[in-house]
Design an enzyme around this catalytic site. Sequence first.
Site: not given
Ligand code: IPE
Ligand code: IPE
Ligand code: MG
Length: 260
Positions: A29, A31-33, A42, A74, A77, A203
């Site tokens: 988790d 990548n976006g941040r 992103r 997920s 997602n 979580r």
């Molecule tokens: C969990 O991360 C799923 C994966 C890492 C693939 P999310 O970023 O989707 O989780 P939530 O929605 O914040 O709980």
């Molecule tokens: C995890 O990074 C990758 C996937 C869920 C596919 P995120 O995309 O959830 O990154 P944040 O939580 O927005 O930083």
């Molecule tokens: Mg995330």
Amino acid sequence: MMRIEGKMGCTKVRIDPAKLPQHIAIIMDGNGRWARRKFLTRIKGHEKGIDAVRNIVEACREMGIAYLTLYAFSVENWRRPASEVNALMRLLKNYLLKERDNLIKNEIRLQAIGDLDRLPVEVKETLFQVIEETKKGDKMTLILALSYGARWEIIKAALRMAHDLNTGIIQEKEVTPDLFSGYLTTSPYPDPDLLIRTSGELRLSNFLLWQLAYTELYITPTLWPDFTKDELFKAIEDYQKRERRFGMTSDQISGLHAKS
Ligand code: IPE
Ligand code: IPE
Ligand code: MG
């Protein structure tokens, strides 16, 4: 005894190869941040995340971890903007095509869990092709959780078990947690010993709810694209300091170790 050594800043990390977790599961988790902090899109964060995947797969293979499960996408997602979902699917396909030779060379068997029928057809085809091409790999099993949701998996397993009860293949008195585990998509693999979640969220996000019942949890604030081999070593070192009691007392556990 041989020790694996890494570095976290100035601190040395020591890992005992005799006490490695057999199965590590990771919620990748952040990548976006990571991208947002660098004023990037992103998608750039997800691209950078793939480099971390390569490093961590390599580190686990070198160390001798038998099973590595990566939560890559997920079932929830799918609710993200279509542009991001499409980019993730494209990145997944590219990763599979780019890595297949490496996986074969390193004798890593690829597997996947999740509602794979929801994947775009060309991604699914590539995935099954690489699963087939790597099936002889016996040095490590890499399991990608794709379109995966634990509640969905548990319902599917319950339906299959109900079918077997109704048709008399199994009897109610035979039903145990072990038997039920056999109906899950993870049935060929042992439960994870160590779960790592990056980016600090406390979580499970619908990941392996059944299988994580006695897994040791390690949560780090590090964002996934910044998660290095040394961070992994640190997580394993932390895991090795813990006492897994499985409901017993500490004295009982020391007694068991003394006997073995
Ligand atoms: C969990 O991360 C799923 C994966 C890492 C693939 P999310 O970023 O989707 O989780 P939530 O929605 O914040 O709980
Ligand atoms: C995890 O990074 C990758 C996937 C869920 C596919 P995120 O995309 O959830 O990154 P944040 O939580 O927005 O930083
Ligand atoms: Mg995330």
